[in-house]
Design a protein around this motif. Structure first.
Motif, PDB file in Angstrom:
ATOM      1  N   GLU A   1     -11.946   1.081 -11.351  1.00  0.00           N
ATOM      2  CA  GLU A   1     -10.950   1.986 -11.915  1.00  0.00           C
ATOM      3  C   GLU A   1     -10.112   2.608 -10.788  1.00  0.00           C
ATOM      4  N   PRO A   2      -8.800   2.370 -10.786  1.00  0.00           N
ATOM      5  CA  PRO A   2      -7.948   2.957  -9.740  1.00  0.00           C
ATOM      6  C   PRO A   2      -8.053   4.474  -9.664  1.00  0.00           C
ATOM      7  N   SER A   3      -8.257   5.131 -10.814  1.00  0.00           N
ATOM      8  CA  SER A   3      -8.352   6.595 -10.797  1.00  0.00           C
ATOM      9  C   SER A   3      -9.580   7.060 -10.009  1.00  0.00           C
ATOM     10  N   SER A   4     -10.675   6.305 -10.097  1.00  0.00           N
ATOM     11  CA  SER A   4     -11.881   6.646  -9.335  1.00  0.00           C
ATOM     12  C   SER A   4     -11.617   6.509  -7.839  1.00  0.00           C
ATOM     13  N   PHE A   5     -10.887   5.456  -7.474  1.00  0.00           N
ATOM     14  CA  PHE A   5     -10.541   5.263  -6.066  1.00  0.00           C
ATOM     15  C   PHE A   5      -9.670   6.396  -5.555  1.00  0.00           C
ATOM     16  N   ARG A   6      -8.659   6.760  -6.320  1.00  0.00           N
ATOM     17  CA  ARG A   6      -7.742   7.806  -5.869  1.00  0.00           C
ATOM     18  C   ARG A   6      -8.468   9.142  -5.685  1.00  0.00           C
ATOM     19  N   SER A   7      -9.392   9.430  -6.601  1.00  0.00           N
ATOM     20  CA  SER A   7     -10.164  10.659  -6.494  1.00  0.00           C
ATOM     21  C   SER A   7     -11.080  10.637  -5.269  1.00  0.00           C
ATOM     22  N   ALA A   8     -11.775   9.511  -5.056  1.00  0.00           N
ATOM     23  CA  ALA A   8     -12.677   9.391  -3.913  1.00  0.00           C
ATOM     24  C   ALA A   8     -11.898   9.451  -2.598  1.00  0.00           C
ATOM     25  N   PHE A   9     -10.723   8.850  -2.574  1.00  0.00           N
ATOM     26  CA  PHE A   9      -9.913   8.828  -1.355  1.00  0.00           C
ATOM     27  C   PHE A   9      -9.463  10.244  -0.993  1.00  0.00           C
ATOM     28  N   ARG A  10      -8.929  10.956  -1.957  1.00  0.00           N
ATOM     29  CA  ARG A  10      -8.442  12.316  -1.682  1.00  0.00           C
ATOM     30  C   ARG A  10      -9.593  13.225  -1.246  1.00  0.00           C
ATOM     31  N   LYS A  11     -10.746  13.073  -1.877  1.00  0.00           N
ATOM     32  CA  LYS A  11     -11.895  13.911  -1.545  1.00  0.00           C
ATOM     33  C   LYS A  11     -12.307  13.712  -0.092  1.00  0.00           C
ATOM     34  N   ARG A  12     -12.291  12.476   0.382  1.00  0.00           N
ATOM     35  CA  ARG A  12     -12.783  12.185   1.725  1.00  0.00           C
ATOM     36  C   ARG A  12     -11.718  12.259   2.810  1.00  0.00           C
ATOM     37  N   VAL A  13     -10.472  12.067   2.442  1.00  0.00           N
ATOM     38  CA  VAL A  13      -9.403  12.011   3.445  1.00  0.00           C
ATOM     39  C   VAL A  13      -8.519  13.261   3.415  1.00  0.00           C
ATOM     40  N   GLY A  14      -8.521  13.964   2.307  1.00  0.00           N
ATOM     41  CA  GLY A  14      -7.769  15.210   2.232  1.00  0.00           C
ATOM     42  C   GLY A  14      -6.352  15.083   1.726  1.00  0.00           C
ATOM     43  N   ILE A  15      -5.846  13.855   1.650  1.00  0.00           N
ATOM     44  CA  ILE A  15      -4.514  13.605   1.111  1.00  0.00           C
ATOM     45  C   ILE A  15      -4.580  12.364   0.230  1.00  0.00           C
ATOM     46  N   SER A  16      -3.533  12.110  -0.532  1.00  0.00           N
ATOM     47  CA  SER A  16      -3.527  10.950  -1.422  1.00  0.00           C
ATOM     48  C   SER A  16      -3.376   9.661  -0.617  1.00  0.00           C
ATOM     49  N   ALA A  17      -3.723   8.549  -1.260  1.00  0.00           N
ATOM     50  CA  ALA A  17      -3.596   7.246  -0.593  1.00  0.00           C
ATOM     51  C   ALA A  17      -2.147   6.959  -0.222  1.00  0.00           C
ATOM     52  N   SER A  18      -1.213   7.309  -1.094  1.00  0.00           N
ATOM     53  CA  SER A  18       0.206   7.044  -0.794  1.00  0.00           C
ATOM     54  C   SER A  18       0.684   7.908   0.369  1.00  0.00           C
ATOM     55  N   ALA A  19       0.235   9.168   0.426  1.00  0.00           N
ATOM     56  CA  ALA A  19       0.611  10.032   1.546  1.00  0.00           C
ATOM     57  C   ALA A  19      -0.008   9.526   2.849  1.00  0.00           C
ATOM     58  N   TYR A  20      -1.232   9.014   2.759  1.00  0.00           N
ATOM     59  CA  TYR A  20      -1.881   8.465   3.959  1.00  0.00           C
ATOM     60  C   TYR A  20      -1.105   7.256   4.488  1.00  0.00           C
ATOM     61  N   ARG A  21      -0.696   6.378   3.575  1.00  0.00           N
ATOM     62  CA  ARG A  21       0.073   5.199   3.997  1.00  0.00           C
ATOM     63  C   ARG A  21       1.378   5.628   4.673  1.00  0.00           C
ATOM     64  N   LYS A  22       2.066   6.567   4.088  1.00  0.00           N
ATOM     65  CA  LYS A  22       3.331   7.030   4.665  1.00  0.00           C
ATOM     66  C   LYS A  22       3.122   7.629   6.049  1.00  0.00           C
ATOM     67  N   LYS A  23       2.038   8.383   6.200  1.00  0.00           N
ATOM     68  CA  LYS A  23       1.737   9.057   7.468  1.00  0.00           C
ATOM     69  C   LYS A  23       1.538   8.055   8.605  1.00  0.00           C
ATOM     70  N   TRP A  24       0.730   7.019   8.344  1.00  0.00           N
ATOM     71  CA  TRP A  24       0.350   6.112   9.432  1.00  0.00           C
ATOM     72  C   TRP A  24       1.255   4.894   9.569  1.00  0.00           C
ATOM     73  N   ARG A  25       1.911   4.496   8.505  1.00  0.00           N
ATOM     74  CA  ARG A  25       2.849   3.367   8.630  1.00  0.00           C
ATOM     75  C   ARG A  25       4.059   3.762   9.464  1.00  0.00           C
ATOM     76  N   ALA A  26       4.288   5.054   9.619  1.00  0.00           N
ATOM     77  CA  ALA A  26       5.394   5.500  10.469  1.00  0.00           C
ATOM     78  C   ALA A  26       5.201   5.068  11.911  1.00  0.00           C
ATOM     79  N   LEU A  27       3.948   4.745  12.300  1.00  0.00           N
ATOM     80  CA  LEU A  27       3.674   4.314  13.667  1.00  0.00           C
ATOM     81  C   LEU A  27       3.785   2.802  13.834  1.00  0.00           C
ATOM     82  N   ALA A  28       4.046   2.081  12.749  1.00  0.00           N
ATOM     83  CA  ALA A  28       4.145   0.633  12.846  1.00  0.00           C
ATOM     84  C   ALA A  28       5.377   0.243  13.666  1.00  0.00           C
ATOM     85  N   PRO A  29       5.281  -0.856  14.448  1.00  0.00           N
ATOM     86  CA  PRO A  29       6.435  -1.289  15.247  1.00  0.00           C
ATOM     87  C   PRO A  29       7.647  -1.584  14.364  1.00  0.00           C
TER      88      PRO A  29
END
Length: 340
Positions: free
Chosen positions: A309-337
Motif C-alpha cells: 500500500e503506497p499510503s503505508s510507505f508514505r507514512s513510514a517514510f515521513r515517520k523515519r525521515v521527517g519529510i515526505s518522499a517527494s520533498a526528500y527527492r527534491k532536496k537531494w536531486r538538487a545535487l545531481a550533476p
C-alpha cells in the motif's frame, strides 16, 4: 547582555576536533557588530563576543585533519567564560570517551556550576554527557552518535531528530545536531545574547538558513549499534537482501530456527530495534537511495521496497525521515550533476 559588555566565550579544541567547525564558530562570533557595519558604512560596534580557542594545556596540537592548531590559552586561564562551546569530536562511537577528554569534562562541569552557558555541536554532546549536564534532560547530537549518547548516558533523553535543544535550568545547556548545526547554534546564541537583529544580520552575511526540517533527512538509518550475536547478524544479512519479501520477520525467525516471539526478544536485545522496525528501516533506506538516484514514480518505489500500500510507505517514510518522499527527492536531486 547590555551593549558594550563583552561576552567571554571559550571554544574548546582538542586533537579529536575538526578544523572547519572550530574556526567557523570563531569567525562568526568575531564578526558580530563588525561586518554588517563595515558593509553598510556604519560605525563599528564594541565587539560583542570575546571568543578564544582553549585547550587543557594551551599548547599547539595537531588536529584530527592533520592541521597544526595554536590555542589562545589554557582552559583554566582568566577570564571566566560566560559561554562554552564544544565543537565536533571525531571519536569512535562504539567506544567510550577518550581518557584525555576527562579533564575537559570536569572543567566544563565546574564552569557550568559557576554560571556558564554550556553548548555543544555535533558529537561534542558526549562531552556534556560526561560532565553530567545532560542527565534527565533532552539533548541532540549527530545522528551517528545518538546511540553512543544514549548508551553511555542512559539518563539522557536523546532527540536524534532535532537540530537544536536548549535544556536545563535557565536553558544553560544547549546541544546542536550534526556538524553544520554550528550555524544554527550561532544564530541561537547571537539572538539570545546580542538580540534578534544581530542574528538576522549574521544570517544574511553568511547566507545561513536554519535547518527547520531537523536532521532526519540527512541520517543514514542503518547506522545501528554493533553487537556480537552471530545468529542475529546472519539474520540481518538475510534481511538486507530480502527486506521486500511479504513476511520477512517470520522468514528470519525460521532461518534462525526460533519462534517469532523468541526471535523478536533476541533481535531487540542485540540491535536495540524490533525486527519489524528493522525491516521498515531497511525498506525506507533503500527507498531513499532510489529517490536520490532514479526518476521512478514514488508508488513504484513503494512497491519495489516491499510495501503493498503506497499510503503505508508514505507514512513510514515521513515517520523515519521527517519529510515526505517527494520533498526528500527534491532536496537531494538538487545535487545531481547538470546534464550538458
Amino acid at each position: 547582555m547590555e551593549r558594550g559588555m563583552s561576552i567571554n566565550t571559550v571554544v574548546i579544541g582538542s586533537r579529536h576536533s575538526g578544523t572547519s567547525t572550530l574556526f567557523s564558530i570563531l569567525d562568526v562570533l568575531a564578526s558580530v557588530g563588525r561586518d554588517w557595519e563595515m558593509l553598510h558604512g556604519l560605525p563599528m560596534q564594541v565587539p560583542l563576543f570575546s571568543a578564544s580557542l582553549r585547550t587543557v594545556d594551551g599548547a599547539p596540537y595537531w588536529d584530527v585533519n592533520g592541521r597544526k592548531i595554536t590555542p589562545d590559552a589554557m582552559l583554566g586561564e582568566a577570564p571566566e567564560p560566560d559561554v562554552i562551546i564544544v565543537s565536533d569530536l571525531h571519536i569512535d562511537p562504539n567506544a567510550g570517551l577518550p581518557e584525555d577528554l576527562r579533564p575537559v569534562a570536569d572543567w566544563i562541569a565546574a564552569a557550568h556550576a559557576r554560571g556558564a552557558i554550556v553548548t555543544s555541536v555535533c558529537s561534542g554532546s558526549v562531552l556534556l554527557g560526561a560532565a553530567g549536564l545532560l542527565d534527565g534532560e533532552e539533548a541532540t547530537t549527530h545522528w551517528g552518535y545518538a546511540d553512543m549518547l544514549g548508551r553511555d548516558f542512559p539518563e539522557v533523553k536523546v532527540c536524534r531528530e532535532r537540530i537544536l535543544v536548549p535544556a536545563g535550568d535557565g536553558h544553560r545547556v544547549v546541544t546542536a545536531g550534526g556538524a553544520s548545526a554550528w550555524a544554527d547554534l550561532m544564530l541561537y546564541l547571537i539572538g539570545r545574547l546580542a538580540g534578534a537583529e544581530e542574528a538576522r544580520r549574521v544570517a544574511k552575511i553568511y547566507l545561513i538558513d536554519p535547518h527547520l526540517d531537523g536532521q532526519l533527512s540527512y541520517a543514514s538509518l542503518t547506522s545501528g549499534r554493533q553487537h556480537q550475536d552471530q545468529l542475529i547478524a546472519d539474520a540481518q544479512v538475510w534481511a538486507a537482501k530480502h527486506y521486500d519479501s511479504p513476511s520477512p520477520v517470520s522468514a528470519m525467525a525460521d532461518q534462525c530456527g526460533m519462534t517469532e516471539r523468541g526471535f523478536h526478544r533476541r533481535f531487540k536485545k542485540a540491535t536495540g530495534q524490533a525486527p519489524a522496525d528493522y525491516v521498515q528501516t531497511l525498506r525506507v533506506e533503500e527507498a531513499k537511495q532510489l529517490l536520490e538516484t532514479t526518476a521512478a514514480p514514488i508508488d513504484e518505489i513503494s512497491a519495489e521496497v516491499g510495501y503493498s500500500e503506497p499510503s503505508s510507505f508514505r507514512s513510514a517514510f515521513r515517520k523515519r525521515v521527517g519529510i515526505s518522499a517527494s520533498a526528500y527527492r527534491k532536496k537531494w536531486r538538487a545535487l545531481a550533476p547538470v546534464a550538458n
